[in-house]
Design a protein around this motif. Structure first.
Motif, PDB file in Angstrom:
ATOM      1  N   ARG A  36     -11.011  -2.759   5.861  1.00  0.00           N
ATOM      2  CA  ARG A  36     -10.201  -3.056   7.044  1.00  0.00           C
ATOM      3  C   ARG A  36      -9.215  -1.929   7.297  1.00  0.00           C
ATOM      4  NH1 ARG A  36      -8.901  -8.098   4.482  1.00  0.00           N
ATOM      5  NH2 ARG A  36      -6.760  -7.345   4.366  1.00  0.00           N
ATOM      6  N   LYS A  37      -9.066  -1.566   8.573  1.00  0.00           N
ATOM      7  CA  LYS A  37      -8.039  -0.603   8.946  1.00  0.00           C
ATOM      8  C   LYS A  37      -6.679  -1.189   8.592  1.00  0.00           C
ATOM      9  CE  LYS A  37      -6.213   1.923  12.953  1.00  0.00           C
ATOM     10  NZ  LYS A  37      -6.333   2.129  14.413  1.00  0.00           N
ATOM     11  N   CYS A  38      -5.801  -0.376   8.005  1.00  0.00           N
ATOM     12  CA  CYS A  38      -4.507  -0.901   7.572  1.00  0.00           C
ATOM     13  C   CYS A  38      -3.420   0.135   7.794  1.00  0.00           C
ATOM     14  CB  CYS A  38      -4.565  -1.308   6.091  1.00  0.00           C
ATOM     15  SG  CYS A  38      -4.822   0.077   4.943  1.00  0.00           S
ATOM     16  N   ILE A  39      -2.185  -0.276   7.534  1.00  0.00           N
ATOM     17  CA  ILE A  39      -1.030   0.613   7.571  1.00  0.00           C
ATOM     18  C   ILE A  39      -0.334   0.529   6.217  1.00  0.00           C
ATOM     19  CG2 ILE A  39      -0.724   0.430  10.063  1.00  0.00           C
ATOM     20  CD1 ILE A  39       1.489  -1.606   9.556  1.00  0.00           C
ATOM     21  N   LYS A  40       0.658   1.393   6.029  1.00  0.00           N
ATOM     22  CA  LYS A  40       1.321   1.436   4.724  1.00  0.00           C
ATOM     23  C   LYS A  40       2.056   0.151   4.381  1.00  0.00           C
ATOM     24  CE  LYS A  40       2.027   6.433   4.265  1.00  0.00           C
ATOM     25  NZ  LYS A  40       3.043   7.500   4.044  1.00  0.00           N
TER      26      LYS A  40
ATOM     27  N   ILE B 136       0.820  -1.208   0.000  1.00  0.00           N
ATOM     28  CA  ILE B 136       0.000   0.000   0.000  1.00  0.00           C
ATOM     29  C   ILE B 136       0.857   1.264   0.000  1.00  0.00           C
ATOM     30  CG2 ILE B 136      -1.595   1.334   1.445  1.00  0.00           C
ATOM     31  CD1 ILE B 136      -3.025  -1.272   2.059  1.00  0.00           C
ATOM     32  N   ALA B 137       2.046   1.193   0.585  1.00  0.00           N
ATOM     33  CA  ALA B 137       2.936   2.363   0.615  1.00  0.00           C
ATOM     34  C   ALA B 137       3.240   2.862  -0.791  1.00  0.00           C
ATOM     35  CB  ALA B 137       4.226   2.019   1.347  1.00  0.00           C
ATOM     36  N   THR B 138       3.365   1.947  -1.760  1.00  0.00           N
ATOM     37  CA  THR B 138       3.687   2.359  -3.131  1.00  0.00           C
ATOM     38  C   THR B 138       2.518   3.061  -3.802  1.00  0.00           C
ATOM     39  OG1 THR B 138       2.974   0.246  -4.102  1.00  0.00           O
ATOM     40  CG2 THR B 138       5.251   0.392  -3.344  1.00  0.00           C
ATOM     41  N   VAL B 139       1.348   2.943  -3.208  1.00  0.00           N
ATOM     42  CA  VAL B 139       0.156   3.555  -3.783  1.00  0.00           C
ATOM     43  C   VAL B 139      -0.153   4.911  -3.153  1.00  0.00           C
ATOM     44  CG1 VAL B 139      -2.315   3.215  -4.230  1.00  0.00           C
ATOM     45  CG2 VAL B 139      -0.786   1.240  -4.234  1.00  0.00           C
ATOM     46  N   VAL B 140       0.099   5.048  -1.850  1.00  0.00           N
ATOM     47  CA  VAL B 140      -0.341   6.259  -1.141  1.00  0.00           C
ATOM     48  C   VAL B 140       0.793   7.203  -0.770  1.00  0.00           C
ATOM     49  CG1 VAL B 140      -2.338   5.031  -0.216  1.00  0.00           C
ATOM     50  CG2 VAL B 140      -0.241   5.176   1.155  1.00  0.00           C
ATOM     51  N   ASP B 141       2.059   6.776  -0.862  1.00  0.00           N
ATOM     52  CA  ASP B 141       3.162   7.656  -0.479  1.00  0.00           C
ATOM     53  C   ASP B 141       3.123   8.960  -1.281  1.00  0.00           C
ATOM     54  OD1 ASP B 141       4.257   6.235   1.547  1.00  0.00           O
ATOM     55  OD2 ASP B 141       5.890   5.344   0.395  1.00  0.00           O
ATOM     56  N   GLY B 142       3.172  10.090  -0.554  1.00  0.00           N
ATOM     57  CA  GLY B 142       3.162  11.406  -1.190  1.00  0.00           C
ATOM     58  C   GLY B 142       1.786  11.871  -1.604  1.00  0.00           C
ATOM     59  N   ARG B 143       0.768  11.073  -1.333  1.00  0.00           N
ATOM     60  CA  ARG B 143      -0.579  11.427  -1.788  1.00  0.00           C
ATOM     61  C   ARG B 143      -1.540  11.729  -0.636  1.00  0.00           C
ATOM     62  NH1 ARG B 143      -0.194   6.923  -6.501  1.00  0.00           N
ATOM     63  NH2 ARG B 143       0.679   8.320  -8.073  1.00  0.00           N
ATOM     64  N   LEU B 144      -1.049  11.640   0.593  1.00  0.00           N
ATOM     65  CA  LEU B 144      -1.880  11.963   1.741  1.00  0.00           C
ATOM     66  C   LEU B 144      -1.738  13.432   2.102  1.00  0.00           C
ATOM     67  CD1 LEU B 144      -1.185   8.853   4.029  1.00  0.00           C
ATOM     68  CD2 LEU B 144      -3.147   9.233   2.525  1.00  0.00           C
ATOM     69  N   ALA B 145      -2.834  14.035   2.517  1.00  0.00           N
ATOM     70  CA  ALA B 145      -2.813  15.448   2.888  1.00  0.00           C
ATOM     71  C   ALA B 145      -1.965  15.676   4.128  1.00  0.00           C
ATOM     72  CB  ALA B 145      -4.234  15.947   3.113  1.00  0.00           C
ATOM     73  N   ARG B 146      -1.878  14.663   4.990  1.00  0.00           N
ATOM     74  CA  ARG B 146      -1.031  14.711   6.182  1.00  0.00           C
ATOM     75  C   ARG B 146      -0.718  13.277   6.580  1.00  0.00           C
ATOM     76  NH1 ARG B 146      -5.271  16.026  11.148  1.00  0.00           N
ATOM     77  NH2 ARG B 146      -7.054  14.885  10.292  1.00  0.00           N
ATOM     78  N   GLU B 147       0.313  13.107   7.390  1.00  0.00           N
ATOM     79  CA  GLU B 147       0.737  11.763   7.778  1.00  0.00           C
ATOM     80  C   GLU B 147       0.154  11.331   9.122  1.00  0.00           C
ATOM     81  OE1 GLU B 147       2.436   9.570   5.955  1.00  0.00           O
ATOM     82  OE2 GLU B 147       2.455  10.996   4.306  1.00  0.00           O
ATOM     83  N   ALA B 148      -0.068  12.305  10.008  1.00  0.00           N
ATOM     84  CA  ALA B 148      -0.574  11.974  11.350  1.00  0.00           C
ATOM     85  C   ALA B 148      -2.089  12.092  11.406  1.00  0.00           C
ATOM     86  CB  ALA B 148       0.059  12.906  12.381  1.00  0.00           C
ATOM     87  N   HIS B 149      -2.671  11.343  12.330  1.00  0.00           N
ATOM     88  CA  HIS B 149      -4.109  11.404  12.602  1.00  0.00           C
ATOM     89  C   HIS B 149      -4.952  11.041  11.373  1.00  0.00           C
ATOM     90  CE1 HIS B 149      -2.807  13.303  16.294  1.00  0.00           C
ATOM     91  NE2 HIS B 149      -2.269  14.304  15.622  1.00  0.00           N
ATOM     92  N   VAL B 150      -4.462  10.093  10.586  1.00  0.00           N
ATOM     93  CA  VAL B 150      -5.175   9.636   9.387  1.00  0.00           C
ATOM     94  C   VAL B 150      -5.422   8.143   9.507  1.00  0.00           C
ATOM     95  CG1 VAL B 150      -5.039   9.298   6.884  1.00  0.00           C
ATOM     96  CG2 VAL B 150      -4.228  11.439   7.905  1.00  0.00           C
ATOM     97  N   ARG B 151      -6.642   7.712   9.187  1.00  0.00           N
ATOM     98  CA  ARG B 151      -6.933   6.280   9.142  1.00  0.00           C
ATOM     99  C   ARG B 151      -6.913   5.815   7.688  1.00  0.00           C
ATOM    100  NH1 ARG B 151     -11.350   2.839  12.443  1.00  0.00           N
ATOM    101  NH2 ARG B 151      -9.933   3.636  14.045  1.00  0.00           N
ATOM    102  N   LEU B 152      -6.024   4.869   7.412  1.00  0.00           N
ATOM    103  CA  LEU B 152      -5.988   4.221   6.105  1.00  0.00           C
ATOM    104  C   LEU B 152      -6.886   3.000   6.145  1.00  0.00           C
ATOM    105  CD1 LEU B 152      -2.271   4.223   4.864  1.00  0.00           C
ATOM    106  CD2 LEU B 152      -4.226   5.305   3.770  1.00  0.00           C
ATOM    107  N   ILE B 153      -7.667   2.822   5.100  1.00  0.00           N
ATOM    108  CA  ILE B 153      -8.613   1.716   5.043  1.00  0.00           C
ATOM    109  C   ILE B 153      -8.408   0.939   3.754  1.00  0.00           C
ATOM    110  CG2 ILE B 153     -11.044   1.047   5.086  1.00  0.00           C
ATOM    111  CD1 ILE B 153     -11.616   3.744   6.458  1.00  0.00           C
ATOM    112  N   ASN B 154      -8.218  -0.365   3.907  1.00  0.00           N
ATOM    113  CA  ASN B 154      -8.098  -1.273   2.755  1.00  0.00           C
ATOM    114  C   ASN B 154      -9.521  -1.620   2.326  1.00  0.00           C
ATOM    115  OD1 ASN B 154      -7.049  -3.088   0.886  1.00  0.00           O
ATOM    116  ND2 ASN B 154      -5.589  -3.961   2.337  1.00  0.00           N
ATOM    117  N   GLY B 155     -10.121  -0.748   1.522  1.00  0.00           N
ATOM    118  CA  GLY B 155     -11.518  -0.891   1.136  1.00  0.00           C
ATOM    119  C   GLY B 155     -12.256   0.412   1.372  1.00  0.00           C
ATOM    120  N   ASN B 156     -13.583   0.352   1.451  1.00  0.00           N
ATOM    121  CA  ASN B 156     -14.373   1.570   1.685  1.00  0.00           C
ATOM    122  C   ASN B 156     -14.591   1.787   3.196  1.00  0.00           C
ATOM    123  OD1 ASN B 156     -17.165   0.539   2.564  1.00  0.00           O
ATOM    124  ND2 ASN B 156     -16.821  -0.638   0.701  1.00  0.00           N
ATOM    125  N   PRO B 157     -15.058   2.971   3.596  1.00  0.00           N
ATOM    126  CA  PRO B 157     -15.146   3.282   5.026  1.00  0.00           C
ATOM    127  C   PRO B 157     -16.090   2.385   5.827  1.00  0.00           C
ATOM    128  CG  PRO B 157     -15.203   5.297   3.726  1.00  0.00           C
ATOM    129  CD  PRO B 157     -15.303   4.169   2.761  1.00  0.00           C
TER     130      PRO B 157
END
Length: 450
Positions: free
Chosen positions: A309-313, A284-305
């Motif tokens: 599933r909650k995930c990490i990079k 997932i890091a190869t997909v979202v790196d540099g594309r998040l508005a901020r790095e902290a206080h963000v929930r990444l989800i593998n799927g829809n909200p």
């Protein structure tokens, strides 16, 4: 002319960050992993060792309960790790990808000249059969089941869900081949939305096209099964994700396992919500790196909200993932007087805020907070308002909690899957984890009937 089924129950949640219909380049990825938990109900048995060389399409693990059901590698390379958790549970098989990909050759096939048995055999050999799910139990199916029908839903209407119409572009021929292959096994239904006008959907051959006109969750395949041909005790239907249909078509048209898919990058914490082409199992890091508005206080989800599933990079794109979502975690929010203030940017089903006057056009940047603790179950009928299925949802949940198997069967548990209760969980005043409860009930019933 296609059948039209109008659904009145449901709820559309208009979240900020819907993916724009354009593609962004994906970052380079050298490591991929196939995760057994993506295939619900599968007990994996690893058939490779660390250091083994594999081609794309070679099996990495099989289902212990049906060893002819293989799960193939998305890339060629060297098996670098078999990741295990508690009690040596297999969490994933990691492959370091080759610079130049090599594919196992399964041979091109003309599906119009094949019967159902030959189609199933080809999918088993290529390690793609496990992408087919079944009702009852909402698990990855096995070849010893005989479906009375097969259902494919091309309508994605969960909040921030990726558009299948956009993914379908340039994949129309493979999609039709996949549908034709499934139709050789059993009668196949294709569910689409009233606003979907792609010729590859409305004019699909060898299948029965059914149009669903209504709010979310009209796109849930379980809802469509319930409204077309409900599952009774002793019956089985197969359900297939539309992207998996493309995978099947590519196999028959090219003779190779090609697990490329188009995934939406969505959510209010994405700088540029758009689409990206990835492989199943890509980091997932190869997909979202540099594309998040901020790095902290963000929930990444593998799927829809609602169902993801909650995930990490460091996690990997799931086998059934059609979007990677980034929303605020909400752990840095400090609100005076909490929910009681007359807010202008919060969404409420019960019109607790004045935002209901904006209709369905206003976009909301909702965070991941539950906003309340679990409490006694309130029999208010609120589940039924958002669940367009002919079942008594609240009574079914109570039967599952109490472990009453006879009551569960009488109330229609064979017809449901956890995702059908995603909206009910969202509106639930009791803050119960309904999807988890339904999953436990289905597992209990499956164990009892095995």
């Amino acid at each position: 002319m296609a059948n039209v089924i109008k659904l009145r129950k449901g709820l559309d949640i208009n979240l900020k960050g819907k993916a724009a219909e354009r593609k962004l380049p994906a970052g380079k990825c050298s490591q991929y992993a196939l995760v057994p938990d993506d295939f619900v109900g599968v007990v994996p048995k690893v058939v490779v060792r660390e250091g083994d060389k594999v081609k794309a399409g070679d099996p990495l693990f099989v289902n212990k309960r049906a060893t002819d059901v293989r799960f193939s590698s998305p890339v060629s390379g060297v098996v670098s790790a078999i990741v295990r958790g508690d009690r040596r549970k297999v969490l994933g098989v990691v492959v370091d990808a080759d610079g130049e990909q090599q594919y196992a050759d399964f041979g091109r096939k003309d599906v119009t000249k094949m019967d159902g048995e030959a189609v199933v055999k080809s999918l088993l050999e290529a390690g793609l059969f496990g992408y087919i799910n079944q009702l009852p139990y909402a698990v990855s199916t096995t070849p010893d089941t005989t479906p009375k029908a097969i259902f494919v839903s091309a309508l994605r209407d969960m909040p921030l869900a990726g558009s299948f119409d956009f993914e379908l572009k340039v994949n129309e021929a493979d999609f039709q081949t996949g549908l034709t292959a499934l139709s050789r096994i059993a009668k196949t239904w294709l569910g689409i939305g009233a606003a979907q006008n792609s010729a590859a959907l409305t004019g699909a051959k060898d299948v029965e096209v059914c149009v669903f006109d209504g709010p979310c969750p009209a796109g849930n395949v379980g809802v469509q099964v319930n409204n077309i041909d409900p599952v009774n005790k002793g019956e089985t239907v197969w359900t297939v994700d539309p992207t998996a249909v493309i995978f099947f078509g590519r196999l028959f048209n090219s003779g190779k396992v090609d697990l490329r898919r188009t995934v939406a990058l969505a959510g209010s914490e994405m700088k540029e919500p758009a689409y990206v082409d990835v492989l199943v199992g890509q980091k997932i890091a190869t997909v979202v790196d540099g594309r998040l508005a901020r790095e902290a206080h963000v929930r990444l989800i593998n799927g829809n909200p609602l169902t993801g599933r909650k995930c990490i990079k460091d996690d990997y794109v799931g086998a059934h993932t059609s979007e990677i979502t980034a929303i605020p975690e909400g752990d840095d929010v400090d609100e005076m007087f909490g929910w009681i203030m007359p807010r202008t940017n919060d969404f409420s089903v019960n019109r607790s805020y004045f935002t209901w006057l904006c209709g369905g056009k206003k976009e909301y940047a909702l965070d991941a907070r539950v906003k309340g603790g679990e409490r006694h179950m309130i029999m208010s009928g609120e589940y039924d308002k958002v669940l367009p299925m002919d079942i008594y949802a609240e009574y079914l949940i109570k039967a599952i909690i109490s472990g009453d198997i006879d009551r569960m069967e009488a109330l229609g548990i064979y017809e449901v899957s956890p995702e059908d209760f995603a909206l009910a969980e969202f509106v639930d005043s009791s803050k119960l984890e309904l999807q988890h409860i339904v999953r436990k009930g289905l597992d209990m019933l499956r164990k009892e009937n095995s």
